[in-house]
Write a protein that holds these residues in place. Structure first.
Motif, PDB file in Angstrom:
ATOM      1  N   VAL A   1     -40.043  12.850 -98.359  1.00  0.00           N
ATOM      2  CA  VAL A   1     -39.888  12.578 -97.429  1.00  0.00           C
ATOM      3  C   VAL A   1     -38.574  12.630 -96.272  1.00  0.00           C
ATOM      4  CG1 VAL A   1     -41.188  11.316 -95.059  1.00  0.00           C
ATOM      5  CG2 VAL A   1     -42.483  11.045 -97.134  1.00  0.00           C
ATOM      6  N   THR A   2     -37.478  12.024 -96.545  1.00  0.00           N
ATOM      7  CA  THR A   2     -36.664  11.878 -96.181  1.00  0.00           C
ATOM      8  C   THR A   2     -36.007  12.820 -95.577  1.00  0.00           C
ATOM      9  OG1 THR A   2     -36.170   9.716 -96.269  1.00  0.00           O
ATOM     10  CG2 THR A   2     -34.420  10.824 -96.048  1.00  0.00           C
ATOM     11  N   LYS A   3     -35.376  13.609 -96.773  1.00  0.00           N
ATOM     12  CA  LYS A   3     -35.230  15.022 -97.547  1.00  0.00           C
ATOM     13  C   LYS A   3     -36.030  16.255 -96.290  1.00  0.00           C
ATOM     14  CE  LYS A   3     -37.244  18.009-100.023  1.00  0.00           C
ATOM     15  NZ  LYS A   3     -37.568  18.349-101.592  1.00  0.00           N
ATOM     16  N   ASN A   4     -37.654  15.449 -96.480  1.00  0.00           N
ATOM     17  CA  ASN A   4     -37.834  17.291 -95.543  1.00  0.00           C
ATOM     18  C   ASN A   4     -37.399  17.219 -93.458  1.00  0.00           C
ATOM     19  OD1 ASN A   4     -39.036  18.540 -97.426  1.00  0.00           O
ATOM     20  ND2 ASN A   4     -41.038  16.904 -97.219  1.00  0.00           N
ATOM     21  N   ILE A   5     -37.318  15.274 -93.444  1.00  0.00           N
ATOM     22  CA  ILE A   5     -36.902  15.955 -92.182  1.00  0.00           C
ATOM     23  C   ILE A   5     -35.730  15.400 -92.185  1.00  0.00           C
ATOM     24  CG2 ILE A   5     -36.640  13.257 -90.634  1.00  0.00           C
ATOM     25  CD1 ILE A   5     -38.805  12.322 -91.541  1.00  0.00           C
ATOM     26  N   PHE A   6     -33.880  15.578 -93.106  1.00  0.00           N
ATOM     27  CA  PHE A   6     -33.319  16.172 -93.146  1.00  0.00           C
ATOM     28  C   PHE A   6     -33.079  17.825 -92.617  1.00  0.00           C
ATOM     29  CE2 PHE A   6     -29.921  17.868 -95.650  1.00  0.00           C
ATOM     30  CZ  PHE A   6     -28.460  18.177 -94.583  1.00  0.00           C
ATOM     31  N   TYR A   7     -33.280  18.387 -93.797  1.00  0.00           N
ATOM     32  CA  TYR A   7     -33.597  20.101 -93.551  1.00  0.00           C
ATOM     33  C   TYR A   7     -34.722  20.303 -92.146  1.00  0.00           C
ATOM     34  CZ  TYR A   7     -32.416  21.299 -98.225  1.00  0.00           C
ATOM     35  OH  TYR A   7     -31.097  21.094 -99.779  1.00  0.00           O
TER      36      TYR A   7
ATOM     37  N   GLU B   1     -53.388  14.766 -93.944  1.00  0.00           N
ATOM     38  CA  GLU B   1     -53.452  14.547 -93.364  1.00  0.00           C
ATOM     39  C   GLU B   1     -52.667  12.885 -93.778  1.00  0.00           C
ATOM     40  OE1 GLU B   1     -56.852  11.729 -90.014  1.00  0.00           O
ATOM     41  OE2 GLU B   1     -57.784  12.759 -92.345  1.00  0.00           O
ATOM     42  N   PHE B   2     -52.589  12.346 -95.304  1.00  0.00           N
ATOM     43  CA  PHE B   2     -51.800  11.520 -95.353  1.00  0.00           C
ATOM     44  C   PHE B   2     -49.980  12.068 -95.102  1.00  0.00           C
ATOM     45  CE2 PHE B   2     -49.396   9.659 -99.620  1.00  0.00           C
ATOM     46  CZ  PHE B   2     -49.457   8.532 -99.438  1.00  0.00           C
ATOM     47  N   GLU B   3     -50.006  13.612 -95.478  1.00  0.00           N
ATOM     48  CA  GLU B   3     -48.795  13.470 -95.399  1.00  0.00           C
ATOM     49  C   GLU B   3     -48.207  13.480 -94.040  1.00  0.00           C
ATOM     50  OE1 GLU B   3     -47.511  16.710 -98.644  1.00  0.00           O
ATOM     51  OE2 GLU B   3     -49.766  17.419 -98.183  1.00  0.00           O
ATOM     52  N   LYS B   4     -48.842  14.406 -93.547  1.00  0.00           N
ATOM     53  CA  LYS B   4     -48.699  14.022 -91.791  1.00  0.00           C
ATOM     54  C   LYS B   4     -48.273  13.142 -91.332  1.00  0.00           C
ATOM     55  CE  LYS B   4     -50.603  15.407 -87.964  1.00  0.00           C
ATOM     56  NZ  LYS B   4     -51.054  14.510 -86.747  1.00  0.00           N
ATOM     57  N   ILE B   5     -49.309  11.946 -91.952  1.00  0.00           N
ATOM     58  CA  ILE B   5     -48.863  10.630 -91.409  1.00  0.00           C
ATOM     59  C   ILE B   5     -47.267  10.138 -91.715  1.00  0.00           C
ATOM     60  CG2 ILE B   5     -49.887   8.612 -91.698  1.00  0.00           C
ATOM     61  CD1 ILE B   5     -53.143   9.583 -91.611  1.00  0.00           C
ATOM     62  N   ILE B   6     -47.516  10.482 -92.846  1.00  0.00           N
ATOM     63  CA  ILE B   6     -45.976   9.665 -94.159  1.00  0.00           C
ATOM     64  C   ILE B   6     -44.678  10.003 -92.879  1.00  0.00           C
ATOM     65  CG2 ILE B   6     -47.892   9.013 -96.011  1.00  0.00           C
ATOM     66  CD1 ILE B   6     -45.348  10.782 -97.509  1.00  0.00           C
ATOM     67  N   HIS B   7     -44.925  11.867 -93.327  1.00  0.00           N
ATOM     68  CA  HIS B   7     -43.803  12.307 -92.461  1.00  0.00           C
ATOM     69  C   HIS B   7     -43.280  11.748 -90.798  1.00  0.00           C
ATOM     70  CE1 HIS B   7     -44.255  14.770 -95.962  1.00  0.00           C
ATOM     71  NE2 HIS B   7     -42.776  15.387 -95.208  1.00  0.00           N
ATOM     72  N   GLU B   8     -44.700  11.330 -89.965  1.00  0.00           N
ATOM     73  CA  GLU B   8     -44.629  11.215 -88.726  1.00  0.00           C
ATOM     74  C   GLU B   8     -44.070   9.969 -88.497  1.00  0.00           C
ATOM     75  OE1 GLU B   8     -47.556  13.944 -86.808  1.00  0.00           O
ATOM     76  OE2 GLU B   8     -48.668  11.866 -86.766  1.00  0.00           O
ATOM     77  N   LYS B   9     -43.832   9.007 -89.930  1.00  0.00           N
ATOM     78  CA  LYS B   9     -43.977   7.657 -89.081  1.00  0.00           C
ATOM     79  C   LYS B   9     -42.199   7.325 -89.475  1.00  0.00           C
ATOM     80  CE  LYS B   9     -47.789   4.788 -89.795  1.00  0.00           C
ATOM     81  NZ  LYS B   9     -47.190   3.786 -89.056  1.00  0.00           N
ATOM     82  N   VAL B  10     -41.688   8.380 -91.070  1.00  0.00           N
ATOM     83  CA  VAL B  10     -40.292   8.138 -91.134  1.00  0.00           C
ATOM     84  C   VAL B  10     -39.540   9.041 -89.516  1.00  0.00           C
ATOM     85  CG1 VAL B  10     -38.664   8.888 -92.984  1.00  0.00           C
ATOM     86  CG2 VAL B  10     -40.693   8.554 -93.743  1.00  0.00           C
ATOM     87  N   GLU B  11     -40.128   9.933 -89.214  1.00  0.00           N
ATOM     88  CA  GLU B  11     -39.623  10.822 -88.454  1.00  0.00           C
ATOM     89  C   GLU B  11     -39.887   9.626 -86.877  1.00  0.00           C
ATOM     90  OE1 GLU B  11     -40.970  15.075 -88.819  1.00  0.00           O
ATOM     91  OE2 GLU B  11     -42.859  13.985 -88.094  1.00  0.00           O
ATOM     92  N   GLN B  12     -40.688   8.563 -86.966  1.00  0.00           N
ATOM     93  CA  GLN B  12     -40.263   7.969 -86.016  1.00  0.00           C
ATOM     94  C   GLN B  12     -39.613   6.315 -85.855  1.00  0.00           C
ATOM     95  OE1 GLN B  12     -44.580   6.997 -85.602  1.00  0.00           O
ATOM     96  NE2 GLN B  12     -44.960   9.191 -84.631  1.00  0.00           N
ATOM     97  N   GLY B  13     -38.824   6.588 -87.133  1.00  0.00           N
ATOM     98  CA  GLY B  13     -38.479   5.150 -87.951  1.00  0.00           C
ATOM     99  C   GLY B  13     -38.254   4.250 -88.676  1.00  0.00           C
TER     100      GLY B  13
END
Length: 598
Positions: free
Chosen positions: A237-243, A462-474
């Motif tokens: 997830v962190t990798k995706n957000i980095f890109y 929906e699970f993927e959307k939630i976990i990415h949003e959580k990391v994006e929010q810190g």
């Protein structure tokens, strides 16, 4: 059960004819040498792409090289898949992969150089008649411009490509090589080692104790590695957000959808529309509970057979006949190509020692498509046959109608043609079924496709959307947080008639698709689009068939959403998903009538 035969013992008529692509390995080596030469020529265009004639020649060489590399890669890997222990083709596959990387690196300057041009120069190139065959490519580059970095930055991102694959690679090694499961008892009371392959077989057992023990053993095994697995998923997830941030996207979700030009509303629309139709899923769980005759329906009961002792033996020859019969509504043009595929060496039919498991359709532009099967004489294998032939014919019609660049359809569209074939096969079988138990067997089979392909994949999405949003929010993704999110989603999706066993909270840890992020929603949208197409073809006849054949011939010549819209399926609206849900509701009504359930 017969012993698995060696590759040399399989019948020629059950093997694909890869000779149609390369007559022999020396022909492959000659094309490999030609591709290497072309890689050397690409660099000559560097610094000259503002000149329309130079850009045209560069694109033409790029297409020629890409087609060589594709043929070499596909052939080498399909040979490797015939027997994965065969060292000659292991080496050939590695050689093709390295060539593909080399070609990618050699061409990596093209997009950044075009995008470094002033806007007026780029706009003039787009309008230049000389470059008409490449207009769409240039328009796409212009659309991507805000997300493409400088040449040096692009090279750096390319170089970290291997590092970025680490979370998926580590998960794969853990999941497939290092993770060991305990022994559990089978229906005969024998102690058998639990494996990925046997797990579903155990869950399909009529013996509830076998199902429960396998279910608990599976998730207890993942639970022991929960910290490592949570760290691995968190890294992905962190990798995706980095890109996403490096490339100036608002979110990882938007980055993932951008390539297909899919608005995020299509993703959220799917989740919202399925939420509205969750009462249908809950109704199916209530019916499943009644049919199984249990006081409580548990998660390990989801794959238990609802129809006692009903087995359909369908030979490969019979499967081909039935598939062709079911696809008659698509007309003679479609059927003629289907029969060509059945008879002209497109398909590798049966399992042999060392053969790659599963099934796929693959091929290279300029040659006919191929299909790998591991056929068993059962209903599931017949559906796999029609599914993979749906992919193959999509590729055939697309390649025949379009030049190379336009023929490549997106993954967003890929599952539509395959699933439509399945929908028509099921419609034909249900229409010709006269025996109540057979009909019930087919209805439960189809209802479970809706459960697994629409509802379950949407829950994953929906699970993927939630976990990415959580990391994006810190926030951080601890094993406890991942498990809570996943458990709560299961409660929501399965409803009050299901006992959502606590063990299921670890299921996130065993889903490989979570390492190909924001991909699974395409199963649900593809299934919904295909169900909508099938309904139109059955209800309207020829006008809908014409629209559908137009869809197959459209390849990737326009944006996926627009290709579907022209063919009569608007995925930007809830309508196709709602149409799919109405088909699911019809199945439930038929099941309830057959069983006398309310």
């Amino acid at each position: 059960m017969n012993a698995v035969v060696k590759r040399s013992e399989t019948k020629p008529e059950h093997r694909w004819k890869l000779e149609d692509m390369f007559a022999d390995q020396s022909a492959w080596e000659r094309e490999f040498a030609e591709a290497k030469k072309q890689i050397g020529k690409i660099a000559a265009f560097q610094g000259k792409l503002s000149d329309p004639s130079q850009l045209k020649a560069c694109f033409e060489l790029e297409d020629e090289l890409s087609q060589h590399v594709e043929r070499l890669y596909v052939y080498a890997n399909m040979r490797h898949h015939e027997d994965m222990a065969e060292p000659v083709y292991q080496a050939l596959s590695d050689k093709a992969k390295k060539l593909s990387v080399e070609a990618g690196e050699a061409q990596s300057f093209i997009t950044p150089e075009v995008l470094s041009l002033p806007d007026e120069t780029l706009n003039a190139l787009i309008e230049n008649p000389q470059l008409a065959p490449f207009r769409r490519t240039l328009e796409e580059m212009r659309r991507e411009k805000p997300h493409v970095l400088s040449q040096r930055e692009e090279m750096l991102l390319a170089q970290v490509g291997n590092i970025s694959q680490a979370p998926g690679t580590i998960f794969g090694m853990l999941n497939n090589a290092d993770l060991k499961f305990p022994k559990v008892k089978n229906e005969q009371g024998e102690e058998v080692e639990l494996t990925h392959g046997r797990y579903i077989q155990f869950l399909e057992s009529k013996n509830r104790e076998v199902r429960r023990e396998a279910f608990q053993a599976m998730y207890a095994s993942y639970g022991k590695l929960k910290n490592t697995l949570a760290s691995t998923l968190n890294a992905n997830v962190t990798k995706n957000i980095f890109y996403a941030r490096a490339r100036n996207y608002p979110s990882a979700l938007e980055m993932s959808l951008f390539g297909d030009n899919i608005p995020t509303t299509v993703y959220t629309n799917l989740i919202d529309t399925i939420h509205k139709h969750l009462p249908l899923m809950h109704r199916y769980m209530k019916l499943r509970k009644k049919l199984l005759g249990v006081d409580e329906l548990h998660m390990y009961d989801l794959f238990a057979p609802l129809v006692d002792e009903y087995k359909m033996d369908i030979s490969y020859e019979d499967a081909k006949t039935r598939v062709a019969q079911s696809l008659k509504p698509l007309g003679d043009t479609y059927l003629d190509v289907l029969q060509k595929g059945f008879g002209d060496g497109w398909i590798d039919v049966y399992e042999n020692e060392g053969k790659r498991s599963g099934a796929y359709s693959w091929g290279a532009y300029g040659t006919h498509p191929y299909v790998l099967l591991n056929h068993n004489d059962n209903l599931n294998s017949m559906f796999t046959l029609t599914h993979e032939m749906g992919h193959a014919l999509h590729s055939y019609f697309s390649d025949e109608a379009l030049p190379y660049r336009d023929a490549q359809y997106t993954i967003f569209l890929a599952e539509v043609a395959s699933t439509l074939n399945e929908a028509l096969l099921m419609h034909d079988m249900l229409g010709n079924s006269t025996e109540a138990r057979e009909k019930m067997y087919l209805l439960t089979y189809y209802a479970d496709q809706f459960r697994t392909t629409v509802f379950r994949q949407t829950m994953f999405a929906e699970f993927e959307k939630i976990i990415h949003e959580k990391v994006e929010q810190g926030d951080s993704l601890t094993p406890q947080e991942l498990s809570k999110i996943y458990y709560d989603l299961n409660k929501l999706y399965y409803g009050e008639d299901m006992v959502v066993d606590r063990d299921i909270e670890m299921e996130w840890a065993r889903i490989p698709h979570f390492y190909t992020s924001f991909y699974v929603y395409k199963y649900a949208t593809g299934f919904s689009a295909a169900t909508s197409f099938a309904k139109q073809i059955i209800d309207e006849g020829q006008p809908a068939v014409d629209r559908y054949l137009g869809f197959l011939k459209s390849g990737g010549s326009d944006y996926s959403i627009d290709i579907l819209k022209k063919a009569g399926v608007d995925m930007s609206s809830p309508e196709p998903i709602s149409q799919a849900m109405s088909v699911f509701e019809g199945l439930l009504e038929q099941m309830e009538q057959l069983t006398g359930a309310n």
